[in-house]
Write a protein that holds these residues in place. Sequence first.
Motif: not given
Length: 142
Positions: A18-22, A28-30
């Motif tokens: 549940e990485l926060d893409t904000e 970066l990971l996304s």
Amino acid sequence: MEIMEKVAYLKGLAEGMELDTEKKEGKLLSAIIDVLEDIALDLEDLWDNDAELAEGLDVVSDDLEDVESVIFDDEFDEDEDDYYEDELDEDEDCYATTCPTCEESIFFDETILEDGEVICPNCGEKLEFDLDSLEEEEADEE
């Protein structure tokens, strides 16, 4: 495990975390996972194209073998081979000269030399030989 399966696994791990893409790290990971997915897709396309080219090359190679067998294997019958072998004289001298017009080498046997002339097969120039000087040189050497 195939590359696409590995990328899908990484994508699942990232979603499971549940990485926060904000946030910067999540973005970066996304982005890295998206690039890996694009690379994996391109690699699969390249491998597919490579396989198609290999199959096409095999077909062309088989066709070439057929052509070669028609041209080279069936060119002479055994009787014709014997005829040409009998006609060749291994002791016969071979001569060469260079055409003054096209500067290509011309090879010929003694019968042509005795005729005193040869036509260049490259440019059609008529070359004449003066055997008198050759005979004089042989006489001088003796």
